[in-house]
Design a protein around this motif. Structure first.
Motif, PDB file in Angstrom:
ATOM      1  N   TYR A 144      -0.646  -9.953  -4.171  1.00 33.08           N
ATOM      2  CA  TYR A 144      -0.064 -10.414  -2.909  1.00 33.08           C
ATOM      3  C   TYR A 144      -0.767  -9.808  -1.688  1.00 33.08           C
ATOM      4  O   TYR A 144      -1.239 -10.527  -0.808  1.00 33.08           O
ATOM      5  CB  TYR A 144       1.425 -10.087  -2.861  1.00 33.08           C
ATOM      6  N   TYR A 145      -0.845  -8.477  -1.612  1.00 33.35           N
ATOM      7  CA  TYR A 145      -1.447  -7.847  -0.435  1.00 33.35           C
ATOM      8  C   TYR A 145      -2.934  -8.169  -0.333  1.00 33.35           C
ATOM      9  O   TYR A 145      -3.462  -8.413   0.754  1.00 33.35           O
ATOM     10  CB  TYR A 145      -1.237  -6.329  -0.473  1.00 33.35           C
ATOM     11  N   TYR A 146      -3.620  -8.158  -1.461  1.00 37.02           N
ATOM     12  CA  TYR A 146      -5.056  -8.461  -1.484  1.00 37.02           C
ATOM     13  C   TYR A 146      -5.321  -9.858  -0.944  1.00 37.02           C
ATOM     14  O   TYR A 146      -6.217 -10.069  -0.123  1.00 37.02           O
ATOM     15  CB  TYR A 146      -5.575  -8.328  -2.916  1.00 37.02           C
ATOM     16  N   GLU A 147      -4.539 -10.837  -1.394  1.00 34.83           N
ATOM     17  CA  GLU A 147      -4.775 -12.218  -0.994  1.00 34.83           C
ATOM     18  C   GLU A 147      -4.257 -12.526   0.404  1.00 34.83           C
ATOM     19  O   GLU A 147      -4.726 -13.456   1.051  1.00 34.83           O
ATOM     20  CB  GLU A 147      -4.132 -13.155  -2.021  1.00 34.83           C
ATOM     21  N   THR A 148      -3.302 -11.729   0.889  1.00 34.40           N
ATOM     22  CA  THR A 148      -2.755 -11.962   2.223  1.00 34.40           C
ATOM     23  C   THR A 148      -3.584 -11.300   3.303  1.00 34.40           C
ATOM     24  O   THR A 148      -3.883 -11.899   4.344  1.00 34.40           O
ATOM     25  CB  THR A 148      -1.307 -11.444   2.307  1.00 34.40           C
ATOM     26  N   PHE A 149      -3.993 -10.054   3.061  1.00 32.02           N
ATOM     27  CA  PHE A 149      -4.656  -9.271   4.107  1.00 32.02           C
ATOM     28  C   PHE A 149      -6.150  -9.081   3.888  1.00 32.02           C
ATOM     29  O   PHE A 149      -6.874  -8.745   4.817  1.00 32.02           O
ATOM     30  CB  PHE A 149      -3.983  -7.896   4.227  1.00 32.02           C
ATOM     31  N   GLY A 150      -6.631  -9.244   2.659  1.00 32.08           N
ATOM     32  CA  GLY A 150      -8.048  -9.087   2.397  1.00 32.08           C
ATOM     33  C   GLY A 150      -8.352  -7.891   1.512  1.00 32.08           C
ATOM     34  O   GLY A 150      -7.503  -7.037   1.244  1.00 32.08           O
ATOM     35  N   ALA A 151      -9.606  -7.816   1.080  1.00 28.73           N
ATOM     36  CA  ALA A 151     -10.016  -6.780   0.124  1.00 28.73           C
ATOM     37  C   ALA A 151      -9.904  -5.370   0.700  1.00 28.73           C
ATOM     38  O   ALA A 151      -9.742  -4.401  -0.046  1.00 28.73           O
ATOM     39  CB  ALA A 151     -11.441  -7.044  -0.338  1.00 28.73           C
ATOM     40  N   TRP A 152      -9.991  -5.229   2.025  1.00 28.60           N
ATOM     41  CA  TRP A 152      -9.895  -3.901   2.638  1.00 28.60           C
ATOM     42  C   TRP A 152      -8.570  -3.224   2.301  1.00 28.60           C
ATOM     43  O   TRP A 152      -8.491  -1.993   2.264  1.00 28.60           O
ATOM     44  CB  TRP A 152     -10.014  -4.011   4.168  1.00 28.60           C
ATOM     45  N   TYR A 153      -7.534  -4.032   2.027  1.00 29.64           N
ATOM     46  CA  TYR A 153      -6.194  -3.488   1.831  1.00 29.64           C
ATOM     47  C   TYR A 153      -6.116  -2.580   0.610  1.00 29.64           C
ATOM     48  O   TYR A 153      -5.350  -1.628   0.577  1.00 29.64           O
ATOM     49  CB  TYR A 153      -5.203  -4.643   1.686  1.00 29.64           C
ATOM     50  N   THR A 154      -6.925  -2.875  -0.399  1.00 29.89           N
ATOM     51  CA  THR A 154      -6.916  -2.064  -1.611  1.00 29.89           C
ATOM     52  C   THR A 154      -8.136  -1.158  -1.702  1.00 29.89           C
ATOM     53  O   THR A 154      -8.355  -0.516  -2.727  1.00 29.89           O
ATOM     54  CB  THR A 154      -6.864  -2.967  -2.848  1.00 29.89           C
ATOM     55  N   ASP A 155      -8.922  -1.107  -0.633  1.00 27.49           N
ATOM     56  CA  ASP A 155     -10.120  -0.273  -0.601  1.00 27.49           C
ATOM     57  C   ASP A 155      -9.808   1.031   0.118  1.00 27.49           C
ATOM     58  O   ASP A 155      -9.661   1.063   1.340  1.00 27.49           O
ATOM     59  CB  ASP A 155     -11.253  -1.022   0.114  1.00 27.49           C
ATOM     60  N   GLY A 156      -9.687   2.109  -0.642  1.00 28.96           N
ATOM     61  CA  GLY A 156      -9.333   3.392  -0.045  1.00 28.96           C
ATOM     62  C   GLY A 156     -10.362   3.920   0.927  1.00 28.96           C
ATOM     63  O   GLY A 156     -10.059   4.801   1.741  1.00 28.96           O
TER      64      GLY A 156
END
Length: 328
Positions: A144-156
């Protein structure tokens, strides 16, 4: 704090917490106080809205930095937040979930962005799972977060400010007071997605900024049943959005196409690769997610077409609209 005339001075930040369970709320309050203790030049208040639950034992009534509002019955997250909006006095109205802890950088990033981007209406950041190895936490983050906000969201490693997000997460966000009051607040009819709908209404894709460092550590659903309940609520919410707001992305055709594409392609080909659990288990849960979401959508849509009034509906005015609707 007081003004020169002797009256109370409005705080810079109001932290609004709508809560219905005393599981992590005390932990959150302690963390918020620690954040502002590290920035003593910033005045703040905590507005705690108890949504139809008894007053928590650790609330003594002597908290100078906190106002506690006890709602006599459960009104739901949107109305509870709207109650907090009406009771708040800050120029920035921030919202945190009762099952999260803000990262040490949360407050400094909020203050930085609100000063740097004066034309922006809303501010937000990442929601980081406290149990990242849990399957349902990974699905929340990696799907959900990845597809809504983009790959940066899960990139620490990501650190750049982000523009163009469709909304700011309701459990980790802040709005400028005048913009939020002018919008009418959260849509009280929605069982979920009230933050998504507010983002659309405020055109936050052009007026919001997110920072990866304005982060919270959040207790995502950790069990299959909890996760499915969220899917059911999100399906119902999209039907309400279509019936009462007419958003094209929530029409039966759009929802049906999305569910079909996910079941036939995306779940098995793309989504499963972002999750560390076994592919079979991931695809199975994602399949259940789509089915339950669709059933919730159909149930709410048929109910509204049949003219059945939901408990949150009220006569007159725009459906579910307005901060005032959250306090009735």
């Amino acid at each position: 704090m007081s003004t020169a005339e002797g009256g109370p001075r409005a705080p810079a930040v109001s932290i609004i917490v709508a809560t219905a369970r005393d599981t992590g709320c005390r932990r959150l309050v302690q963390a918020v106080r620690a954040q502002f203790a590290a920035s003593p030049e910033t005045d703040y208040e905590i507005v705690l809205v108890l949504d139809g639950c008894p007053r928590y034992p650790w609330l003594t009534g002597d908290e100078e930095d906190m106002r506690v509002i006890v709602l006599p019955q459960r009104l739901g997250i949107a109305r509870a937040r709207n109650t907090g909006i009406n009771a708040s006095r800050g120029s920035l109205l921030a919202f945190l979930d009762d099952d999260c802890v803000p990262a040490d950088t949360w407050l400094p990033e909020l203050l930085r962005m609100s000063t740097k981007y004066r034309s922006s209406t809303a501010f937000g950041g990442r929601v980081i799972a406290t149990a990242p190895s849990n399957l349902y936490s990974q699905l929340r983050d990696g799907v959900y977060y990845y597809e809504t906000f983009g790959a940066w969201y899960t990139d620490g490693a990501s650190s750049e400010d982000v523009f163009g997000a469709p909304y700011v997460n309701g459990g980790n966000c802040a709005y400028r007071r005048e913009a939020l009051l002018g919008s009418g607040g959260f849509d009280a009819l929605l069982p979920a997605y009230s933050d998504v709908e507010l983002g659309r209404r405020l055109a936050l894709a052009e007026r919001a900024v997110l920072s990866p460092a304005m982060a919270i550590h959040h207790d995502h659903p950790s069990e299959f049943r909890q996760y499915m309940i969220r899917c059911w609520r999100s399906g119902r919410a999209r039907a309400v959005l279509w019936r009462h707001r007419g958003y094209r992305q929530d029409s039966p055709l759009a929802v049906g196409r999305t569910i079909t594409a996910n079941l036939m392609w995306h779940n098995a080909v793309h989504r499963r690769r972002r999750i560390t659990a076994s592919p079979v288990r991931v695809v199975t849960v994602l399949t259940c997610q789509e089915i339950v979401h669709g059933i919730g959508y159909t149930y709410a849509l048929l109910g509204s077409l049949a003219g059945r009034r939901r408990p949150g509906d009220r006569a007159g005015g725009a459906p579910g609209a307005g901060v005032a609707a959250g306090t009735a």
